[in-house]
Design a protein around this motif. Structure first.
Motif, PDB file in Angstrom:
ATOM      1  N   ILE A 176       1.085  -0.905   0.052  1.00  7.71           N
ATOM      2  CA  ILE A 176      -0.037  -0.026   0.078  1.00  7.71           C
ATOM      3  C   ILE A 176       0.888   1.361  -0.053  1.00  7.71           C
ATOM      4  CG2 ILE A 176      -0.202   0.194   2.569  1.00  7.71           C
ATOM      5  CD1 ILE A 176      -3.228   0.821   2.080  1.00  7.71           C
ATOM      6  N   ALA A 177       0.388   2.314  -0.434  1.00  3.31           N
ATOM      7  CA  ALA A 177       0.945   3.796  -0.392  1.00  3.31           C
ATOM      8  C   ALA A 177       0.241   4.370   0.532  1.00  3.31           C
ATOM      9  CB  ALA A 177       1.001   4.261  -1.811  1.00  3.31           C
ATOM     10  N   THR A 203      -4.289 -14.220  -5.272  1.00  2.00           N
ATOM     11  CA  THR A 203      -5.356 -13.919  -4.623  1.00  2.00           C
ATOM     12  C   THR A 203      -5.257 -12.438  -4.249  1.00  2.00           C
ATOM     13  OG1 THR A 203      -5.637 -15.886  -3.672  1.00  2.00           O
ATOM     14  CG2 THR A 203      -7.014 -14.402  -2.693  1.00  2.00           C
ATOM     15  N   VAL A 204      -6.462 -11.563  -4.261  1.00  2.66           N
ATOM     16  CA  VAL A 204      -6.437 -10.240  -3.877  1.00  2.66           C
ATOM     17  C   VAL A 204      -7.796 -10.197  -2.712  1.00  2.66           C
ATOM     18  CG1 VAL A 204      -7.188  -7.905  -4.354  1.00  2.66           C
ATOM     19  CG2 VAL A 204      -5.605  -9.119  -5.957  1.00  2.66           C
ATOM     20  N   VAL A 205      -7.575  -9.739  -1.359  1.00  3.92           N
ATOM     21  CA  VAL A 205      -8.729  -9.625  -0.533  1.00  3.92           C
ATOM     22  C   VAL A 205      -8.912  -7.967  -0.195  1.00  3.92           C
ATOM     23  CG1 VAL A 205      -9.546  -9.856   1.780  1.00  3.92           C
ATOM     24  CG2 VAL A 205      -7.921 -11.813   0.513  1.00  3.92           C
ATOM     25  N   LEU A 206     -10.010  -7.555  -0.776  1.00  2.00           N
ATOM     26  CA  LEU A 206     -10.510  -6.024  -0.565  1.00  2.00           C
ATOM     27  C   LEU A 206     -11.276  -5.933   0.503  1.00  2.00           C
ATOM     28  CD1 LEU A 206     -11.150  -6.327  -4.461  1.00  2.00           C
ATOM     29  CD2 LEU A 206      -9.486  -4.512  -3.498  1.00  2.00           C
ATOM     30  N   GLY A 207     -11.321  -4.573   0.917  1.00  2.00           N
ATOM     31  CA  GLY A 207     -12.552  -4.277   2.022  1.00  2.00           C
ATOM     32  C   GLY A 207     -13.546  -3.746   1.098  1.00  2.00           C
ATOM     33  N   ARG A 208     -14.939  -3.868   1.621  1.00  3.30           N
ATOM     34  CA  ARG A 208     -15.910  -3.520   0.849  1.00  3.30           C
ATOM     35  C   ARG A 208     -15.888  -1.948   0.294  1.00  3.30           C
ATOM     36  NH1 ARG A 208     -20.151  -0.423   1.629  1.00  3.30           N
ATOM     37  NH2 ARG A 208     -19.651  -0.260   3.948  1.00  3.30           N
ATOM     38  N   VAL A 225      -5.862  -5.294   0.077  1.00  2.00           N
ATOM     39  CA  VAL A 225      -6.029  -4.175  -0.654  1.00  2.00           C
ATOM     40  C   VAL A 225      -7.302  -3.384   0.104  1.00  2.00           C
ATOM     41  CG1 VAL A 225      -6.442  -2.994  -2.832  1.00  2.00           C
ATOM     42  CG2 VAL A 225      -5.272  -5.436  -2.830  1.00  2.00           C
ATOM     43  N   GLY A 226      -7.113  -2.644   0.871  1.00  4.00           N
ATOM     44  CA  GLY A 226      -7.931  -1.702   1.607  1.00  4.00           C
ATOM     45  C   GLY A 226      -7.641  -0.702   2.573  1.00  4.00           C
ATOM     46  N   GLY A 227      -8.592  -0.274   3.388  1.00  3.58           N
ATOM     47  CA  GLY A 227      -8.222   0.782   4.070  1.00  3.58           C
ATOM     48  C   GLY A 227      -7.981   0.241   5.688  1.00  3.58           C
ATOM     49  N   ALA A 228      -7.849   1.029   6.536  1.00  2.00           N
ATOM     50  CA  ALA A 228      -7.654   0.984   7.843  1.00  2.00           C
ATOM     51  C   ALA A 228      -8.657  -0.351   8.639  1.00  2.00           C
ATOM     52  CB  ALA A 228      -7.781   2.080   8.800  1.00  2.00           C
ATOM     53  N   GLN A 229      -9.785  -0.288   8.333  1.00  2.70           N
ATOM     54  CA  GLN A 229     -10.662  -1.175   8.868  1.00  2.70           C
ATOM     55  C   GLN A 229     -10.209  -2.734   8.103  1.00  2.70           C
ATOM     56  OE1 GLN A 229     -15.107  -0.407   8.422  1.00  2.70           O
ATOM     57  NE2 GLN A 229     -15.637  -2.462   9.335  1.00  2.70           N
ATOM     58  N   LEU A 230     -10.103  -2.994   7.030  1.00  2.00           N
ATOM     59  CA  LEU A 230      -9.512  -4.176   6.701  1.00  2.00           C
ATOM     60  C   LEU A 230      -8.296  -4.496   7.058  1.00  2.00           C
ATOM     61  CD1 LEU A 230     -10.083  -6.577   4.567  1.00  2.00           C
ATOM     62  CD2 LEU A 230      -8.713  -5.393   3.054  1.00  2.00           C
ATOM     63  N   ILE A 231      -7.299  -3.676   7.287  1.00  3.83           N
ATOM     64  CA  ILE A 231      -5.961  -3.991   7.649  1.00  3.83           C
ATOM     65  C   ILE A 231      -6.083  -4.404   9.280  1.00  3.83           C
ATOM     66  CG2 ILE A 231      -3.872  -2.905   8.252  1.00  3.83           C
ATOM     67  CD1 ILE A 231      -4.232  -1.095   5.633  1.00  3.83           C
ATOM     68  N   HIS A 232      -6.795  -3.672  10.012  1.00  4.40           N
ATOM     69  CA  HIS A 232      -7.408  -3.939  11.401  1.00  4.40           C
ATOM     70  C   HIS A 232      -7.751  -5.465  11.564  1.00  4.40           C
ATOM     71  CE1 HIS A 232      -7.963  -3.363  15.599  1.00  4.40           C
ATOM     72  NE2 HIS A 232      -9.188  -3.727  15.452  1.00  4.40           N
ATOM     73  N   HIS A 233      -8.592  -5.790  10.651  1.00  2.00           N
ATOM     74  CA  HIS A 233      -9.024  -7.241  10.741  1.00  2.00           C
ATOM     75  C   HIS A 233      -7.821  -8.300  10.698  1.00  2.00           C
ATOM     76  CE1 HIS A 233     -13.301  -6.544  10.832  1.00  2.00           C
ATOM     77  NE2 HIS A 233     -13.423  -6.055   9.496  1.00  2.00           N
ATOM     78  N   VAL A 235     -14.170  -8.580   1.951  1.00  2.00           N
ATOM     79  CA  VAL A 235     -14.655  -8.698   3.284  1.00  2.00           C
ATOM     80  C   VAL A 235     -15.689  -7.539   3.611  1.00  2.00           C
ATOM     81  CG1 VAL A 235     -13.918  -8.399   5.909  1.00  2.00           C
ATOM     82  CG2 VAL A 235     -12.302  -9.248   4.049  1.00  2.00           C
ATOM     83  N   SER A 236     -16.851  -7.981   3.659  1.00  2.00           N
ATOM     84  CA  SER A 236     -17.955  -6.986   4.199  1.00  2.00           C
ATOM     85  C   SER A 236     -18.773  -7.525   5.281  1.00  2.00           C
ATOM     86  CB  SER A 236     -19.041  -7.095   2.882  1.00  2.00           C
ATOM     87  OG  SER A 236     -19.940  -6.269   2.999  1.00  2.00           O
ATOM     88  N   ASN A 237     -19.504  -6.666   6.002  1.00  2.00           N
ATOM     89  CA  ASN A 237     -20.555  -7.038   7.062  1.00  2.00           C
ATOM     90  C   ASN A 237     -21.893  -7.148   6.593  1.00  2.00           C
ATOM     91  OD1 ASN A 237     -18.738  -7.313   9.501  1.00  2.00           O
ATOM     92  ND2 ASN A 237     -18.521  -5.172   9.390  1.00  2.00           N
ATOM     93  N   ILE A 238     -21.887  -6.529   5.333  1.00  2.00           N
ATOM     94  CA  ILE A 238     -23.557  -6.384   4.876  1.00  2.00           C
ATOM     95  C   ILE A 238     -23.776  -7.272   3.620  1.00  2.00           C
ATOM     96  CG2 ILE A 238     -23.639  -4.063   5.852  1.00  2.00           C
ATOM     97  CD1 ILE A 238     -23.153  -2.757   3.046  1.00  2.00           C
ATOM     98  N   GLN A 239     -22.722  -7.565   2.499  1.00  2.00           N
ATOM     99  CA  GLN A 239     -22.848  -8.327   1.565  1.00  2.00           C
ATOM    100  C   GLN A 239     -22.586  -9.598   1.685  1.00  2.00           C
ATOM    101  OE1 GLN A 239     -20.944  -5.042  -1.067  1.00  2.00           O
ATOM    102  NE2 GLN A 239     -22.227  -6.340  -2.324  1.00  2.00           N
ATOM    103  N   GLU A 240     -23.264 -10.452   0.902  1.00  2.00           N
ATOM    104  CA  GLU A 240     -22.907 -11.961   1.068  1.00  2.00           C
ATOM    105  C   GLU A 240     -22.994 -12.682  -0.196  1.00  2.00           C
ATOM    106  OE1 GLU A 240     -25.169 -13.955   3.685  1.00  2.00           O
ATOM    107  OE2 GLU A 240     -24.704 -13.035   5.610  1.00  2.00           O
TER     108      GLU A 240
END
Length: 173
Positions: free
Chosen positions: A8-9, A43-48, A108-116, A71-76
């Motif tokens: 990440i940058a 493989t790429v893992v993205l935040g929603r 690939v994502g923001g602080a929430q995904l990285i925190h997980h 990774v999502s709390n709302i989509q399946e």
């Protein structure tokens, strides 16, 4: 066996985007090792939120040749580009993927995904490009958390334009 990599940058003051998600401050005229890195992943893992932002930034989904999880709390379920997983599915999925593939998994994502991933101790390598730009405020790379991790500097690669790419790995022992 693959490893989980955060590539990440961020700005010098620790932000990965402006408050509205814009990355217009980020230089894009140099590769900074991206293509070489991209060829090391399956493989790429993205935040929603990152996943949704991609469709605002480009017409062509950039990870078509990779397995993609969001990774999502709302989509399946899944759509044309990705399979959606809940945060509690991260650890079992990473354990399975690391065993079953030779290439790496890119977070690939923001602080929430990285925190997980940090709170589950799942990131094997941090590749952080630091751009010498101060944007003042925005979306930080890391959330405040109660996790402490010791890392070792594996490589520091400076570029002529001032970009610095730091690679850290988990400290062994």
């Amino acid at each position: 066996m693959g490893k989980v990599v955060l590539f990440i940058a961020m700005s010098l003051d620790g932000y990965i985007a402006r408050e509205n998600g814009e990355i217009d401050w980020l230089w894009d005229d140099n590769d900074y090792g991206y293509e070489k890195f991209y060829n090391t992943i399956d493989t790429v893992v993205l935040g929603r939120k990152t996943y949704e932002q991609i469709f605002k930034l480009t017409e062509n989904f950039p990870y078509r040749q990779k397995d993609v999880y969001v990774v999502s709390n709302i989509q399946e379920g899944s759509d044309d580009y990705a399979t959606f997983i809940q945060p509690e599915q991260i650890r079992p999925l990473m354990n399975l993927l690391k065993k079953d593939q030779n290439k790496n998994i890119w977070i690939v994502g923001g602080a929430q995904l990285i925190h997980h991933f940090i709170k589950r101790d799942l990131i094997d390598e941090f590749q952080i490009a630091i751009q010498p730009t101060l944007i003042g405020k925005g979306i930080p790379l890391f959330h405040e958390n109660d996790v402490e991790a010791q890392l070792e500097l594996h490589e520091a690669k400076p570029y002529a334009d001032g970009m610095l790419v730091l690679t850290y790995r988990k400290r062994q022992g």
